[in-house]
Motif scaffolding. Sequence first.
Motif, PDB file in Angstrom:
ATOM      1  N   SER A 192       0.701  -1.576   0.216  1.00  0.00           N
ATOM      2  CA  SER A 192      -0.013   0.155   0.127  1.00  0.00           C
ATOM      3  C   SER A 192       1.320   1.117   0.280  1.00  0.00           C
ATOM      4  CB  SER A 192      -0.961  -0.047   1.115  1.00  0.00           C
ATOM      5  OG  SER A 192      -1.564  -1.508   1.145  1.00  0.00           O
ATOM      6  N   ARG A 193       1.970   0.949   1.292  1.00  0.00           N
ATOM      7  CA  ARG A 193       2.624   2.507   0.588  1.00  0.00           C
ATOM      8  C   ARG A 193       3.462   1.971  -0.261  1.00  0.00           C
ATOM      9  NH1 ARG A 193       5.110   3.347   6.722  1.00  0.00           N
ATOM     10  NH2 ARG A 193       3.686   4.589   7.398  1.00  0.00           N
ATOM     11  N   LEU A 194       3.786   1.582  -0.804  1.00  0.00           N
ATOM     12  CA  LEU A 194       4.257   1.994  -2.539  1.00  0.00           C
ATOM     13  C   LEU A 194       3.627   2.384  -3.200  1.00  0.00           C
ATOM     14  CD1 LEU A 194       6.952  -1.248  -2.815  1.00  0.00           C
ATOM     15  CD2 LEU A 194       7.841   1.246  -2.048  1.00  0.00           C
ATOM     16  N   ILE A 195       2.077   1.798  -3.501  1.00  0.00           N
ATOM     17  CA  ILE A 195       1.383   2.136  -4.139  1.00  0.00           C
ATOM     18  C   ILE A 195       1.020   4.139  -3.825  1.00  0.00           C
ATOM     19  CG2 ILE A 195      -1.478   2.016  -5.236  1.00  0.00           C
ATOM     20  CD1 ILE A 195      -0.690  -0.816  -4.660  1.00  0.00           C
ATOM     21  N   ALA A 196       1.246   3.866  -2.816  1.00  0.00           N
ATOM     22  CA  ALA A 196       0.449   5.400  -2.712  1.00  0.00           C
ATOM     23  C   ALA A 196       1.471   6.368  -2.724  1.00  0.00           C
ATOM     24  CB  ALA A 196       0.540   5.106  -0.892  1.00  0.00           C
ATOM     25  N   ALA A 197       2.688   5.631  -3.160  1.00  0.00           N
ATOM     26  CA  ALA A 197       4.700   6.318  -2.881  1.00  0.00           C
ATOM     27  C   ALA A 197       4.447   7.100  -4.865  1.00  0.00           C
ATOM     28  CB  ALA A 197       5.649   6.263  -2.541  1.00  0.00           C
ATOM     29  N   GLY A 198       3.588   6.006  -5.190  1.00  0.00           N
ATOM     30  CA  GLY A 198       3.807   5.637  -7.170  1.00  0.00           C
ATOM     31  C   GLY A 198       4.542   4.775  -7.151  1.00  0.00           C
ATOM     32  N   MET A 199       5.055   3.634  -7.079  1.00  0.00           N
ATOM     33  CA  MET A 199       5.441   2.687  -7.237  1.00  0.00           C
ATOM     34  C   MET A 199       5.073   1.569  -7.755  1.00  0.00           C
ATOM     35  SD  MET A 199       9.377   3.091  -5.727  1.00  0.00           S
ATOM     36  CE  MET A 199       8.225   3.736  -3.815  1.00  0.00           C
ATOM     37  N   ARG A 200       4.960   0.319  -8.453  1.00  0.00           N
ATOM     38  CA  ARG A 200       4.187  -0.929  -8.755  1.00  0.00           C
ATOM     39  C   ARG A 200       5.231  -1.889  -7.696  1.00  0.00           C
ATOM     40  NH1 ARG A 200       4.957  -4.941 -12.527  1.00  0.00           N
ATOM     41  NH2 ARG A 200       6.493  -3.605 -13.322  1.00  0.00           N
ATOM     42  N   PRO A 201       4.930  -2.357  -6.963  1.00  0.00           N
ATOM     43  CA  PRO A 201       5.058  -3.342  -5.869  1.00  0.00           C
ATOM     44  C   PRO A 201       5.228  -4.755  -6.922  1.00  0.00           C
ATOM     45  CG  PRO A 201       2.408  -2.527  -5.030  1.00  0.00           C
ATOM     46  CD  PRO A 201       3.139  -2.384  -6.707  1.00  0.00           C
ATOM     47  N   ILE A 202       6.782  -5.328  -6.872  1.00  0.00           N
ATOM     48  CA  ILE A 202       7.079  -6.196  -7.507  1.00  0.00           C
ATOM     49  C   ILE A 202       7.206  -7.713  -6.823  1.00  0.00           C
ATOM     50  CG2 ILE A 202       9.126  -7.222  -9.099  1.00  0.00           C
ATOM     51  CD1 ILE A 202       9.161  -4.283  -9.995  1.00  0.00           C
ATOM     52  N   SER A 203       8.546  -7.279  -5.808  1.00  0.00           N
ATOM     53  CA  SER A 203       8.114  -8.718  -4.839  1.00  0.00           C
ATOM     54  C   SER A 203       8.817  -8.385  -3.632  1.00  0.00           C
ATOM     55  CB  SER A 203       9.384 -10.246  -5.083  1.00  0.00           C
ATOM     56  OG  SER A 203      10.541  -9.434  -5.216  1.00  0.00           O
ATOM     57  N   ASN A 204       8.788  -9.079  -3.041  1.00  0.00           N
ATOM     58  CA  ASN A 204       9.109  -8.871  -1.496  1.00  0.00           C
ATOM     59  C   ASN A 204      10.597  -7.413  -1.719  1.00  0.00           C
ATOM     60  OD1 ASN A 204      10.413 -10.827  -0.965  1.00  0.00           O
ATOM     61  ND2 ASN A 204       9.438 -11.694   0.691  1.00  0.00           N
ATOM     62  N   VAL A 205      11.480  -8.633  -1.777  1.00  0.00           N
ATOM     63  CA  VAL A 205      12.641  -8.130  -2.274  1.00  0.00           C
ATOM     64  C   VAL A 205      13.126  -6.925  -3.032  1.00  0.00           C
ATOM     65  CG1 VAL A 205      15.485  -8.476  -2.536  1.00  0.00           C
ATOM     66  CG2 VAL A 205      13.743 -10.592  -1.438  1.00  0.00           C
ATOM     67  N   VAL A 206      12.410  -6.612  -3.868  1.00  0.00           N
ATOM     68  CA  VAL A 206      12.752  -5.585  -4.854  1.00  0.00           C
ATOM     69  C   VAL A 206      11.627  -4.596  -4.634  1.00  0.00           C
ATOM     70  CG1 VAL A 206      11.738  -4.339  -6.577  1.00  0.00           C
ATOM     71  CG2 VAL A 206      12.892  -6.415  -7.134  1.00  0.00           C
ATOM     72  N   ASP A 207      10.678  -5.043  -3.480  1.00  0.00           N
ATOM     73  CA  ASP A 207      10.104  -3.424  -2.881  1.00  0.00           C
ATOM     74  C   ASP A 207      10.920  -3.120  -1.325  1.00  0.00           C
ATOM     75  OD1 ASP A 207       7.997  -4.194  -4.512  1.00  0.00           O
ATOM     76  OD2 ASP A 207       6.392  -5.227  -2.923  1.00  0.00           O
ATOM     77  N   ILE A 208      11.660  -4.118  -0.878  1.00  0.00           N
ATOM     78  CA  ILE A 208      12.752  -3.359  -0.167  1.00  0.00           C
ATOM     79  C   ILE A 208      13.472  -2.354  -0.266  1.00  0.00           C
ATOM     80  CG2 ILE A 208      14.056  -3.991   1.774  1.00  0.00           C
ATOM     81  CD1 ILE A 208      12.459  -6.155   1.995  1.00  0.00           C
ATOM     82  N   THR A 209      13.769  -2.717  -1.235  1.00  0.00           N
ATOM     83  CA  THR A 209      14.490  -1.626  -2.159  1.00  0.00           C
ATOM     84  C   THR A 209      14.388  -0.542  -2.348  1.00  0.00           C
ATOM     85  OG1 THR A 209      14.774  -2.650  -3.996  1.00  0.00           O
ATOM     86  CG2 THR A 209      16.364  -3.745  -2.685  1.00  0.00           C
ATOM     87  N   ASN A 210      13.243  -0.429  -2.436  1.00  0.00           N
ATOM     88  CA  ASN A 210      12.300   1.006  -3.158  1.00  0.00           C
ATOM     89  C   ASN A 210      11.746   1.669  -1.769  1.00  0.00           C
ATOM     90  OD1 ASN A 210      12.711   0.712  -6.325  1.00  0.00           O
ATOM     91  ND2 ASN A 210      10.977  -0.789  -6.306  1.00  0.00           N
ATOM     92  N   TYR A 211      11.394   1.205  -0.899  1.00  0.00           N
ATOM     93  CA  TYR A 211      10.732   1.364   0.398  1.00  0.00           C
ATOM     94  C   TYR A 211      12.170   2.550   0.987  1.00  0.00           C
ATOM     95  CZ  TYR A 211       7.474   1.595   4.620  1.00  0.00           C
ATOM     96  OH  TYR A 211       7.017   2.147   5.876  1.00  0.00           O
ATOM     97  N   VAL A 212      12.966   1.312   0.617  1.00  0.00           N
ATOM     98  CA  VAL A 212      14.200   1.992   1.606  1.00  0.00           C
ATOM     99  C   VAL A 212      14.248   3.556   0.884  1.00  0.00           C
ATOM    100  CG1 VAL A 212      16.545   1.516   2.630  1.00  0.00           C
ATOM    101  CG2 VAL A 212      14.973  -0.049   2.422  1.00  0.00           C
TER     102      VAL A 212
END
Lengths: 843, 355
Positions: free
Chosen positions: A261-281
């Motif tokens: 949800s946070r990535l989507i709110a930030a305008g990014m597309r969730p992919i997988s937990n590992v990739v999502d972590i890089t984007n979240y950080v």
Amino acid sequence: MRVPYGWMADYCDPGLLPRDLAERMAMTGTEVERVVTLGPPSAEGFVIGKVLDVVKHPDADRLNVCQVDTGDAGSADGGRTIVCGAPNVAAGQTVVVALPGAVMPGGMKIKQAKLRGVESNGMICSDRELELGEDHNGILVLEDGPAAGTPAAGVLPLAEPVLELEVTPNRTDCFGIYGVAREAHAISGAPLAPAPWDGGPIGPGVGSESGDLERLGDPAGAVKTADRARVLVRDEELCPRFTARGYAEVKVGPSPRWLRSRLIAAGMRPISNVVDITNYVMWLTGQPMHAYDLDLVPEGELVIRRAENGEKVAALDGNDYELTDRMVAVADRNGLAGIGGMMGGSVSEVSDSTTTVLMEAANWNGPNILRTSRDLGLRSEASSRFEKQLHPDLTLRAQAVAARLMVEVCGATPMTGIVDIAAPVPAAEPIWLRAGRVERILGLAIDTDRQARALEMLGFGVQRDGKDLLVSVPPDRHYDVTREIDLVEEVGRISDLDRNLPATLPSGPGRPGGLSRQQVLQRRAEDSLRESGFDEMVGWSFTDPNEKDRLRLDPEDPRAGAVRLANPLSEEQSLMRTTLLGSVLGAAQRNLSRGADRVALFESGRVYLPAAAFGPGPLGGDFPGNTRPPFNEPQHLCGLAVGSVDPSTWRGEASGADFFALKGVLEHLAGSLGTAVSVERIPGAPTQPFLHPGKSGVVRVDERPIGWIGEIHPLVAAEYDLDCAVAFEIALADLLQASPVGEEAYRDFTPFPPVDRDLAVLVAEEMPASSVLAAVRDSGGELLASVSVFDVYSGEGVGEGEKSLALRLRFRAPDRTLSDEEIEPIWSGIIAALEEIGGKLRG
Amino acid sequence: MVERIEQIEAEAKAAIEAASSATDIEEARVRYLGRKAELTGILRGISDLPPEQRGPVGSTGNKVRKALEGLIEAKVDSIRHAELEKSLAGDRIDVTLPGSPARRVGHLHPITRTRRMIEDVMVGLGYQVMEGPEVEHDYYNFTALNHPEGHPARMLQDTFYVEDEQHVEQVLLRTHTSPMQVRAMEAAPPPLFMIVPGKTYRRDSDATHSPMFHQVEGLAVGEGITLADLKGTLLAMLREIFGPDREIRMRPHFFPFTEPSVEFDVSCFRCGGSGSLDDGSRCGLCKGIGWIELGGAGMVDPNVFGFVADSGYDPDSVTGFAFGFGVERIAMLRHGVGDLRLFFDNDMRMLEQFS
């Protein structure tokens, strides 16, 4: 930079409405482009529901009739009846229900309604319907936990306000949520939580004892990162720091709901937990990361080096890029595994089968990333941060936050230690902010305590020394704040300048302002053309390479184009014009095609020529400054008429503008500047290829050529769909130079009357009138006050190839009335001079 | 005899008074003053009168004759005037038909008009007007304005470069009028108060961005110049352009060549800054914000002075401010032109709306 309000509020909740925060941020240096609300306009009416029972709809195959506990009166007796079309709905699920009255994204209001005969009292929502994700295969099913009737906004980011910031390139700190939170803290004074790398929260699903390096640094008995990965940095200038940490037993899968949800709110597309972590950080700290499947990196060896020219890399976006030796690459033993700071390579991409991960947090050379980005035509979230030059120390912050998330989200086991290859960074020297400096620059006194407090809230370290402050700069402001003046700005921008700053006028330049003589005369020249009935136009400085052909210019003519753009918007705008004529012809063509019945246009603008002669003055291309401009840019005036210049009226039809009409306009222009132009056909001189060779001439002032005038060549006119057009173009500075305006000296005029005498002379048809007049003037002496042509005749009574010019001569002496006896010898001299040029006196 | 003369006078006066045409008055003249007239006869026969009557008859007769001559002359004039008036009254034209113009009236382009207005305002505040090259060295457009090579701010303005094999990326179309700040400071020591109107170029094209547009740059450098002076100067200028009730707002911003930097807005002149119109609807001009964004400004960055130190610009002794804004933007706001591209289309139906 999209900042979901709730995410920022983890660190600082300024207690302001989002639009008020946006306003305050705009007034302190961070433009907020807009505030958007994700999902429904309001969270009102969205509650957690428990599905109690599901039965098939009696009259519709695809619909189910559900009984849902929504914790309210409406569901008291065995649940609320809701008809649902989702294939995945099942008893026992925890779902989100939109009750009647709730408003969906897009504005649809939920109502009680009968669906094929069954009353439905609400709607069970999908991710997509709530704009929480792209999943639309069925309803959103939550993990158990929240009780029926709980407002859904407590569980999901419904109606989440998102601030879209326009971060200026100096503020790399505001490319991370925490940096924005600190800004909110400084603006509002609301408390700021510790940073996520320093004991502060990381996310709703992550334990509060955060990602601090000490705790996760050395799990007993684990493998060492350095045993599995070997990193060589061959170019420390392009890669000042490279950190990497290994993780074993990684379980790759979808991220938990809060993270997605946070990535989507930030305008990014969730992919997988590992990739999502890089984007979240990255979004949280401002430091981009990259994850490698370490098993796909041969021997775990990565080399950071300049690419070789032509070396290719298959990047994560599915494209192949060809690099040059100005770019920095990450190579493994087999070839390239990524473009440094831009994008990882697909060769070691993390996939569902990945179990061992190497997390990279590196620092790259900003200008080099900027250039690479431009050269490759590739811009990523990572490169848009790196190109602004991040501080190398941010890498470890990112590693600390990522480690915590890898453990909690992916169940990974961190390897011991971080591979950290760092070039030395000179420590930032503390900066003095001297007493009185703020007032000297701003014109507003701010007391020392307030200055210190402002800087501290912005994350600076402040030591007091009397009224002076010694300020140390945190790493994320390292490149932005380097001087005392930068501290003045920091203090100023959060001191409510808009309200407090007085509006004063400077003590003054010490001399009067004014237009230069050239500028005054330029206005006069333009006004004169306006008075002559011409509309002023402003054409494009750009032109089309084919214009030279339309104007019949020789390719060798310097006017075929001097300034060519390396990156034009289009080929049609790839050259800078060397004449205004093309622009004016184009405008005439457009106006006529749109129904105008006549055109009289002029332009006062620059042309762009090779750097040869400059001047006189700025209008001649001679600008102030130590270095000459690369090209010559004189100001030209160009006028063009098609059809009548004077209007037709009820009293009669106006005649079309011809050469003489336009010459009259030009003479009016010169006259309004107190000077005169002549038009000549200089024998042997090349004519303008775009003009009618018989109806054109050189415009001269004081014998110097300053431009041309004539009828447009029929072939050129046809290119612009014109029947007949007349035009002139002159170099303005050359004309203005001849103007005596303001410098005229008074000459006494005589009270004695003039003597006027007329004569008619036969000359060859091709003899220019100006030569006849010159012969008269030269032989007339001082007593000849003026001579003018008052009639031109050819035809009956005049021989073939001849014309008759009728001249009026005026004689005058300053001190006496002239007698016929005095004029007689002068008259004879004039007759002789006319005969000398082949003239015969008529009857 | 004297009595007879007085009788004649009374008769003649009545006849003159009654005359209503040139013919009537000529008849009266012949009857009372002609050769055969009675009065003429009396005067001619004076010598035949007894001596004591000659004096009174002569003087009365001549007096009456003179008086009648004067009356006749006046009557002739009055009749002539009346006849002239009568004939003029019949000689009519239709005054409502359009006049014959001395020449067709031309029009200055709205950009020129706007530029001149700004120039005049700033000249009134003590500024000089300068021009600078549009095809410029990278040095003036970027480097000396504190945009070092590789600075991300260079990306903010998508730049047109000039094809030049010798100097790759060294020559460009200026992206702002700011290069003239450096040229002007090179050319003259402080104090310096100048504006630079002119064309600028950015690689951008849509309804709100034109690859060619016009800016006005301002620069004031001297002793003791502050950000408050910038605010006052912009406020004075904006009030001249948009009306005496306008207010200014400065928002901190970032430009490499000013520190501190601001963007400045003028209070909306349609809604008075409230964001809503009298009928309560949202103001379309400022989009309900109450402020209209106009340009960028700030205090000249000391690094910029560093590039012109040789000309006497020492940041420890002088300070200065600079500002810049778009001419088209002002013209669009003042004249309600909605599309930037109209300025360069040069349709006479547009041009002729601005006198």
